[in-house]
Design a protein around this motif. Structure first.
Motif, mmCIF file in Angstrom:
data_model
loop_
_atom_site.group_PDB
_atom_site.id
_atom_site.type_symbol
_atom_site.label_atom_id
_atom_site.label_comp_id
_atom_site.label_asym_id
_atom_site.label_seq_id
_atom_site.Cartn_x
_atom_site.Cartn_y
_atom_site.Cartn_z
ATOM 1 N N ILE A 135 60.771 -19.887 42.890
ATOM 2 C CA ILE A 135 60.242 -19.041 43.965
ATOM 3 C C ILE A 135 61.152 -19.041 45.192
ATOM 4 C CG2 ILE A 135 57.841 -19.249 43.205
ATOM 5 C CD1 ILE A 135 57.328 -21.183 45.504
ATOM 6 N N SER A 136 61.979 -20.067 45.331
ATOM 7 C CA SER A 136 62.913 -20.112 46.459
ATOM 8 C C SER A 136 63.942 -18.991 46.382
ATOM 9 C CB SER A 136 63.628 -21.462 46.511
ATOM 10 O OG SER A 136 62.725 -22.506 46.819
ATOM 11 N N GLU A 137 64.206 -18.496 45.170
ATOM 12 C CA GLU A 137 65.174 -17.420 44.987
ATOM 13 C C GLU A 137 64.686 -16.105 45.582
ATOM 14 O OE1 GLU A 137 66.176 -17.021 40.869
ATOM 15 O OE2 GLU A 137 66.251 -19.199 40.552
ATOM 16 N N PHE A 138 63.382 -16.017 45.807
ATOM 17 C CA PHE A 138 62.805 -14.751 46.257
ATOM 18 C C PHE A 138 62.195 -14.850 47.662
ATOM 19 C CE2 PHE A 138 62.506 -15.111 41.639
ATOM 20 C CZ PHE A 138 63.292 -14.034 41.262
ATOM 21 N N ALA A 139 62.648 -15.825 48.448
ATOM 22 C CA ALA A 139 62.098 -16.016 49.791
ATOM 23 C C ALA A 139 63.201 -16.178 50.821
ATOM 24 C CB ALA A 139 61.177 -17.239 49.816
ATOM 25 N N ASP A 140 62.918 -15.694 52.030
ATOM 26 C CA ASP A 140 63.880 -15.820 53.128
ATOM 27 C C ASP A 140 64.001 -17.266 53.598
ATOM 28 O OD1 ASP A 140 64.064 -12.988 53.150
ATOM 29 O OD2 ASP A 140 62.275 -12.877 54.410
ATOM 30 N N ILE A 141 62.876 -17.969 53.583
ATOM 31 C CA ILE A 141 62.831 -19.364 54.019
ATOM 32 C C ILE A 141 62.266 -20.195 52.875
ATOM 33 C CG2 ILE A 141 61.890 -21.009 55.696
ATOM 34 C CD1 ILE A 141 61.514 -18.600 57.616
ATOM 35 N N ASN A 142 62.924 -21.303 52.561
ATOM 36 C CA ASN A 142 62.479 -22.173 51.469
ATOM 37 C C ASN A 142 62.025 -23.522 51.997
ATOM 38 O OD1 ASN A 142 65.464 -21.021 49.871
ATOM 39 N ND2 ASN A 142 63.443 -20.098 49.722
ATOM 40 N N ILE A 143 60.777 -23.865 51.757
ATOM 41 C CA ILE A 143 60.267 -25.202 52.083
ATOM 42 C C ILE A 143 60.055 -25.933 50.763
ATOM 43 C CG2 ILE A 143 58.494 -26.558 53.245
ATOM 44 C CD1 ILE A 143 57.766 -24.057 54.861
ATOM 45 N N GLU A 144 60.942 -26.861 50.461
ATOM 46 C CA GLU A 144 60.829 -27.644 49.231
ATOM 47 C C GLU A 144 60.580 -29.101 49.627
ATOM 48 O OE1 GLU A 144 63.764 -24.898 46.432
ATOM 49 O OE2 GLU A 144 64.551 -26.758 47.299
ATOM 50 N N VAL A 145 59.318 -29.500 49.597
ATOM 51 C CA VAL A 145 58.930 -30.853 49.999
ATOM 52 C C VAL A 145 58.823 -31.705 48.736
ATOM 53 C CG1 VAL A 145 56.484 -30.150 50.116
ATOM 54 C CG2 VAL A 145 57.235 -32.266 51.237
ATOM 55 N N LEU A 146 59.764 -32.628 48.573
ATOM 56 C CA LEU A 146 59.926 -33.341 47.309
ATOM 57 C C LEU A 146 59.060 -34.596 47.262
ATOM 58 C CD1 LEU A 146 63.794 -32.901 46.980
ATOM 59 C CD2 LEU A 146 61.947 -31.373 46.268
ATOM 60 N N THR A 147 57.812 -34.393 46.857
ATOM 61 C CA THR A 147 56.839 -35.496 46.832
ATOM 62 C C THR A 147 56.965 -36.370 45.593
ATOM 63 O OG1 THR A 147 55.254 -33.845 46.006
ATOM 64 C CG2 THR A 147 55.119 -34.430 48.326
ATOM 65 N N VAL A 189 61.566 -31.788 55.977
ATOM 66 C CA VAL A 189 61.610 -30.317 55.915
ATOM 67 C C VAL A 189 61.071 -29.663 57.192
ATOM 68 C CG1 VAL A 189 61.522 -30.248 53.402
ATOM 69 C CG2 VAL A 189 59.380 -30.211 54.692
ATOM 70 N N ILE A 190 60.955 -30.427 58.262
ATOM 71 C CA ILE A 190 60.482 -29.852 59.523
ATOM 72 C C ILE A 190 61.363 -28.690 59.993
ATOM 73 C CG2 ILE A 190 60.295 -30.329 62.015
ATOM 74 C CD1 ILE A 190 58.775 -32.859 61.324
ATOM 75 N N PRO A 191 62.698 -28.743 59.837
ATOM 76 C CA PRO A 191 63.502 -27.571 60.238
ATOM 77 C C PRO A 191 63.076 -26.286 59.528
ATOM 78 C CG PRO A 191 64.918 -29.477 59.941
ATOM 79 C CD PRO A 191 63.563 -29.878 59.437
ATOM 80 N N GLN A 192 62.751 -26.378 58.249
ATOM 81 C CA GLN A 192 62.302 -25.195 57.514
ATOM 82 C C GLN A 192 60.905 -24.758 57.947
ATOM 83 O OE1 GLN A 192 63.710 -27.874 56.131
ATOM 84 N NE2 GLN A 192 65.451 -27.187 54.919
ATOM 85 N N ILE A 193 60.060 -25.733 58.244
ATOM 86 C CA ILE A 193 58.717 -25.401 58.741
ATOM 87 C C ILE A 193 58.824 -24.746 60.113
ATOM 88 C CG2 ILE A 193 56.434 -26.305 59.344
ATOM 89 C CD1 ILE A 193 56.986 -28.656 57.442
ATOM 90 N N GLU A 194 59.762 -25.229 60.931
ATOM 91 C CA GLU A 194 59.987 -24.638 62.254
ATOM 92 C C GLU A 194 60.395 -23.170 62.129
ATOM 93 O OE1 GLU A 194 62.775 -25.277 66.245
ATOM 94 O OE2 GLU A 194 63.175 -26.426 64.425
ATOM 95 N N LYS A 195 61.315 -22.880 61.214
ATOM 96 C CA LYS A 195 61.725 -21.488 60.999
ATOM 97 C C LYS A 195 60.537 -20.630 60.577
ATOM 98 C CE LYS A 195 66.510 -22.468 59.602
ATOM 99 N NZ LYS A 195 67.468 -22.427 58.460
ATOM 100 N N THR A 196 59.687 -21.202 59.742
ATOM 101 C CA THR A 196 58.501 -20.480 59.286
ATOM 102 C C THR A 196 57.567 -20.178 60.439
ATOM 103 O OG1 THR A 196 58.646 -21.539 57.112
ATOM 104 C CG2 THR A 196 56.525 -20.558 57.715
ATOM 105 N N VAL A 197 57.319 -21.179 61.275
ATOM 106 C CA VAL A 197 56.428 -20.990 62.425
ATOM 107 C C VAL A 197 56.976 -19.925 63.363
ATOM 108 C CG1 VAL A 197 55.534 -22.080 64.526
ATOM 109 C CG2 VAL A 197 55.386 -23.277 62.343
ATOM 110 N N GLU A 198 58.264 -19.973 63.648
ATOM 111 C CA GLU A 198 58.855 -18.974 64.545
ATOM 112 C C GLU A 198 58.721 -17.569 63.959
ATOM 113 O OE1 GLU A 198 59.685 -19.465 67.502
ATOM 114 O OE2 GLU A 198 59.898 -21.637 67.614
ATOM 115 N N THR A 199 58.844 -17.469 62.634
ATOM 116 C CA THR A 199 58.696 -16.177 61.965
ATOM 117 C C THR A 199 57.254 -15.697 62.035
ATOM 118 O OG1 THR A 199 60.519 -16.690 60.449
ATOM 119 C CG2 THR A 199 59.003 -14.951 59.782
#
Length: 310
Positions: free
Chosen positions: A173-185, A45-55
């Motif tokens: 909660i992903s339905e209500f967010a611009d960026i979704n980080i779903e880390v499937l542990t 999920v690094i691509p999603q984390i990257e989007k979050t950091v840039e935001t």
């Protein structure tokens, strides 16, 4: 809303079904083997984390703030990351904030029912005066906590940037967010105990978000915390060692220069490396937008080069 029993984080882990009959070493080995899967899942999920950091980076550069919202363990993780930012990076206390269901008293003891109210999540966020400049990260291992859903809904109404952090696919909660980080542990060693792998993953991801954002706004030089806030003896020693390491001067010279800067590390480094005055060092740092590398270049050029926003 998803039934709890259908969530991956609530399923039984086949590797630990006999854990109550294992030796201490066997139990620890099972836990450790499961924990090793966490970093692998985060890598996905690094691509999603990257989007979050840039935001977050863009928001902080524009005068915005970062909010973590959660209940229970998720809320406590937000608090843990938020409270570490001021001493580590000398950020104002309100720059990174944690909003937890039940308030600060829920840090030590659960507040019954607090996480079940969307209205309370919205209200608690509203009290922080969230605006379109801010970023709100909703944290919930299950991905369905009403308190977090309510907070994200409210954040969206204000125009704030929203991020969801969960451990289940297609979470609510992903339905209500611009960026979704779903880390499937996956299923926990103890069924449903998301204080384990899910919480570990979320702690690592929050570390990644704030640390990378702070690096990008100039809080780090090389790999050293040059914006450390000296508030105790340990941090004073760290500051002295940072200045000494970077500038190659003696311990005593580093300490003496830091005393002149009121123990601000950045101007001490620029002063020693470029032989300028404290005022000149601070001016160069301002022109470099806080970046020490650029500040040194500016100071060496007599302060004439204005790099603006880097």
């Amino acid at each position: 809303m998803n039934k709890l029993s259908t969530l991956t984080t609530e399923m039984r882990n086949e590797n630990s079904t006999n854990i109550d009959n294992m030796s201490t070493n066997e139990i620890l080995t099972v836990i450790n083997n499961e924990d090793m899967k966490v970093a692998v899942e985060i890598q996905k999920v690094i691509p999603q984390i990257e989007k979050t950091v840039e935001t977050v980076y863009a928001a902080l550069k524009s005068g915005g703030r970062l909010f973590y919202v959660g209940a229970g363990t998720s809320g406590r993780l937000g608090i843990l990351d938020a409270v570490e930012c001021p001493p580590t990076f000398s950020t104002p206390p309100n720059l990174v904030q944690a909003v937890m269901a039940g308030g600060t008293k829920a840090i030590e003891r659960a507040v019954e029912g607090a996480e079940d109210s969307e209205e309370l999540g919205a209200k608690d966020l509203q009290e922080r005066n969230v605006t379109e400049l801010d970023v709100v990260v909703g944290i919930a291992a299950s991905g369905r906590t009403p308190y977090v859903v309510g907070a994200l809904k409210y954040a969206n109404k204000t125009g704030a940037h929203t991020v969801s952090l969960s451990s289940n696919q297609h979470s609510v909660i992903s339905e209500f967010a611009d960026i979704n980080i779903e880390v499937l542990t996956g299923p926990e060693v103890l069924t449903g105990s998301t204080r384990m792998k899910a919480a570990t993953a979320h702690k690592l991801i929050l570390n990644m978000i704030t640390t990378t954002s702070m690096i990008k706004i100039g809080k780090v030089y090389e790999n050293l915390m040059v914006d450390v806030k000296v508030s105790n003896q340990k941090l004073m020693e760290r500051a002295i060692n940072i200045v000494s390491t970077i500038t190659k001067v003696s311990y005593s010279e580093a300490k003496g220069t830091l005393e002149k800067t009121n123990f601000e590390v950045k101007p001490a480094i620029v002063m020693i490396k470029t032989k300028v005055t404290l005022d000149e060092a601070k001016s160069s740092i301002d022109k470099a937008d806080g970046f020490v590398r650029k500040a040194i270049e500016i100071a060496l050029q007599g302060g004439n080069e204005d790099y603006g926003h880097i």
